[in-house]
Design a protein around this motif. Sequence first.
Motif, PDB file in Angstrom:
ATOM      1  N   VAL A 142       0.832  -1.200   0.000  1.00 42.54           N
ATOM      2  CA  VAL A 142       0.000   0.000   0.000  1.00 42.54           C
ATOM      3  C   VAL A 142       0.869   1.252   0.000  1.00 42.54           C
ATOM      4  CG1 VAL A 142      -1.696   1.325   1.330  1.00 42.54           C
ATOM      5  CG2 VAL A 142      -1.959  -1.157   1.104  1.00 42.54           C
ATOM      6  N   THR A 143       2.005   1.187   0.667  1.00 40.32           N
ATOM      7  CA  THR A 143       2.901   2.346   0.748  1.00 40.32           C
ATOM      8  C   THR A 143       3.586   2.657  -0.581  1.00 40.32           C
ATOM      9  OG1 THR A 143       4.591   0.836   1.619  1.00 40.32           O
ATOM     10  CG2 THR A 143       3.346   2.130   3.217  1.00 40.32           C
ATOM     11  N   ASP A 144       3.435   1.756  -1.576  1.00 39.04           N
ATOM     12  CA  ASP A 144       4.003   2.039  -2.890  1.00 39.04           C
ATOM     13  C   ASP A 144       3.205   3.112  -3.626  1.00 39.04           C
ATOM     14  OD1 ASP A 144       5.919   0.138  -2.437  1.00 39.04           O
ATOM     15  OD2 ASP A 144       4.991  -1.412  -3.676  1.00 39.04           O
ATOM     16  N   ALA A 145       1.946   3.268  -3.279  1.00 39.92           N
ATOM     17  CA  ALA A 145       1.102   4.288  -3.912  1.00 39.92           C
ATOM     18  C   ALA A 145       1.294   5.625  -3.208  1.00 39.92           C
ATOM     19  CB  ALA A 145      -0.357   3.865  -3.842  1.00 39.92           C
ATOM     20  N   PRO A 146       1.069   6.751  -3.903  1.00 41.92           N
ATOM     21  CA  PRO A 146       1.217   8.068  -3.277  1.00 41.92           C
ATOM     22  C   PRO A 146       0.310   8.189  -2.050  1.00 41.92           C
ATOM     23  CG  PRO A 146       1.025   8.288  -5.649  1.00 41.92           C
ATOM     24  CD  PRO A 146       0.727   6.856  -5.340  1.00 41.92           C
ATOM     25  N   GLU A 147       0.843   8.776  -1.005  1.00 39.27           N
ATOM     26  CA  GLU A 147       0.122   8.881   0.264  1.00 39.27           C
ATOM     27  C   GLU A 147      -1.226   9.593   0.107  1.00 39.27           C
ATOM     28  OE1 GLU A 147       0.869  10.727   4.737  1.00 39.27           O
ATOM     29  OE2 GLU A 147       2.564  10.261   3.438  1.00 39.27           O
ATOM     30  N   ALA A 148      -1.240  10.670  -0.666  1.00 38.04           N
ATOM     31  CA  ALA A 148      -2.486  11.425  -0.850  1.00 38.04           C
ATOM     32  C   ALA A 148      -3.522  10.586  -1.599  1.00 38.04           C
ATOM     33  CB  ALA A 148      -2.207  12.722  -1.606  1.00 38.04           C
ATOM     34  N   PHE A 149      -3.050   9.793  -2.564  1.00 37.29           N
ATOM     35  CA  PHE A 149      -3.950   8.925  -3.329  1.00 37.29           C
ATOM     36  C   PHE A 149      -4.572   7.869  -2.421  1.00 37.29           C
ATOM     37  CE2 PHE A 149      -4.441   4.891  -5.658  1.00 37.29           C
ATOM     38  CZ  PHE A 149      -5.409   5.260  -6.579  1.00 37.29           C
ATOM     39  N   VAL A 150      -3.749   7.251  -1.568  1.00 37.62           N
ATOM     40  CA  VAL A 150      -4.253   6.232  -0.644  1.00 37.62           C
ATOM     41  C   VAL A 150      -5.266   6.847   0.308  1.00 37.62           C
ATOM     42  CG1 VAL A 150      -3.635   4.671   1.241  1.00 37.62           C
ATOM     43  CG2 VAL A 150      -2.182   4.804  -0.799  1.00 37.62           C
ATOM     44  N   ALA A 151      -4.960   8.025   0.818  1.00 40.06           N
ATOM     45  CA  ALA A 151      -5.874   8.704   1.748  1.00 40.06           C
ATOM     46  C   ALA A 151      -7.234   8.941   1.092  1.00 40.06           C
ATOM     47  CB  ALA A 151      -5.270  10.013   2.214  1.00 40.06           C
ATOM     48  N   ALA A 152      -7.211   9.308  -0.174  1.00 36.76           N
ATOM     49  CA  ALA A 152      -8.467   9.554  -0.885  1.00 36.76           C
ATOM     50  C   ALA A 152      -9.239   8.247  -1.087  1.00 36.76           C
ATOM     51  CB  ALA A 152      -8.178  10.206  -2.239  1.00 36.76           C
ATOM     52  N   GLN A 153      -8.528   7.165  -1.387  1.00 36.69           N
ATOM     53  CA  GLN A 153      -9.173   5.877  -1.578  1.00 36.69           C
ATOM     54  C   GLN A 153      -9.803   5.364  -0.287  1.00 36.69           C
ATOM     55  OE1 GLN A 153      -9.364   4.082  -4.727  1.00 36.69           O
ATOM     56  NE2 GLN A 153      -8.867   6.213  -5.247  1.00 36.69           N
ATOM     57  N   LEU A 154      -9.148   5.623   0.833  1.00 36.11           N
ATOM     58  CA  LEU A 154      -9.666   5.154   2.123  1.00 36.11           C
ATOM     59  C   LEU A 154     -10.999   5.821   2.469  1.00 36.11           C
ATOM     60  CD1 LEU A 154      -6.426   5.024   4.322  1.00 36.11           C
ATOM     61  CD2 LEU A 154      -7.643   3.107   3.263  1.00 36.11           C
ATOM     62  N   LYS A 155     -11.231   6.986   1.936  1.00 40.26           N
ATOM     63  CA  LYS A 155     -12.498   7.675   2.207  1.00 40.26           C
ATOM     64  C   LYS A 155     -13.675   6.975   1.541  1.00 40.26           C
ATOM     65  CE  LYS A 155     -10.367  12.234   2.772  1.00 40.26           C
ATOM     66  NZ  LYS A 155     -10.257  13.610   2.234  1.00 40.26           N
ATOM     67  N   GLY A 156     -13.377   6.088   0.605  1.00 39.72           N
ATOM     68  CA  GLY A 156     -14.437   5.397  -0.114  1.00 39.72           C
ATOM     69  C   GLY A 156     -14.755   4.012   0.415  1.00 39.72           C
ATOM     70  N   ILE A 157     -14.146   3.616   1.540  1.00 43.83           N
ATOM     71  CA  ILE A 157     -14.398   2.285   2.102  1.00 43.83           C
ATOM     72  C   ILE A 157     -14.727   2.373   3.585  1.00 43.83           C
ATOM     73  CG2 ILE A 157     -12.879   1.164   0.422  1.00 43.83           C
ATOM     74  CD1 ILE A 157     -10.807   0.854   2.660  1.00 43.83           C
ATOM     75  N   VAL A 158     -15.255   1.286   4.092  1.00 48.57           N
ATOM     76  CA  VAL A 158     -15.573   1.158   5.511  1.00 48.57           C
ATOM     77  C   VAL A 158     -14.999  -0.176   5.992  1.00 48.57           C
ATOM     78  CG1 VAL A 158     -17.414   0.964   7.219  1.00 48.57           C
ATOM     79  CG2 VAL A 158     -17.679   2.519   5.286  1.00 48.57           C
ATOM     80  N   GLY A 159     -14.322  -0.177   7.123  1.00 43.65           N
ATOM     81  CA  GLY A 159     -13.745  -1.404   7.661  1.00 43.65           C
ATOM     82  C   GLY A 159     -14.765  -2.238   8.416  1.00 43.65           C
ATOM     83  N   ILE A 160     -14.571  -3.545   8.395  1.00 40.64           N
ATOM     84  CA  ILE A 160     -15.433  -4.489   9.102  1.00 40.64           C
ATOM     85  C   ILE A 160     -14.559  -5.350  10.013  1.00 40.64           C
ATOM     86  CG2 ILE A 160     -17.082  -6.383   8.876  1.00 40.64           C
ATOM     87  CD1 ILE A 160     -18.077  -3.734   7.706  1.00 40.64           C
ATOM     88  N   VAL A 161     -14.916  -5.402  11.291  1.00 37.88           N
ATOM     89  CA  VAL A 161     -14.196  -6.233  12.251  1.00 37.88           C
ATOM     90  C   VAL A 161     -15.198  -7.176  12.918  1.00 37.88           C
ATOM     91  CG1 VAL A 161     -12.756  -6.280  14.319  1.00 37.88           C
ATOM     92  CG2 VAL A 161     -12.521  -4.398  12.685  1.00 37.88           C
TER      93      VAL A 161
END
Length: 211
Positions: free
Chosen positions: A146-165
């Motif tokens: 995951v750290t291979d992708a640009p940090e800002a890009f990853v941050a934006a992608q994370l806004k589109g998902i929800v974690g399940i535990v």
Amino acid sequence: MYNPPAFREDRPEVLREIMRAARLALIVSAAPDGGAPEATHLPLTLHENEGPHGTLYGHVAKANPHWKGLAAAGMARAIFTGPEAYVSPSLYPSKQEHERVVPTWNYVAVHAIGPVEVIEDAERLHAIVSRLTDRQEAPRAEPWAVTDAPEAFVAAQLKGIVGIVLRIETLIGKRKLSQNRSEADRAGVVAGLAASADPADRAVAEAMQAG
């Protein structure tokens, strides 16, 4: 899950292996309005040392309304499917003796049940997707992280998902592998499935031989 004694699998190490080997799970929860249960297909990562039976981590798209249903239900069931195959009566030697045989289906499955938590915190989401990615990328010669992708890009992608535990409170294991047949019939099923051109059939033969 209907689970006759002959097919029950309670060995923790076997259940964990089935769960780890499943490439895609199904998470199911009650509908908040009393309608049909909601279900989502998703990969889940098992953390064995968290809780009595382990904890499952995954994520869904924020656009998927099921996460709201999971939050409302509070409990969920994760289903992991292992090898499965059709078993023809022709594989039973007993068919030649009395003809009192019918087709069936052999399969392996694990159900994990417990309280579910929905995660929207960016840091925890990052950890969830990183663990899943690391597990899937591990066999590759040059694993992607995951750290291979640009940090800002990853941050934006994370806004589109929800974690399940899902913290597992109950584990139900089933290995329906002809245990209710005679040794001769079991051997016939193993030989027939092992000779099949279908890899799924051969996987069931291997599971039967593994005991």
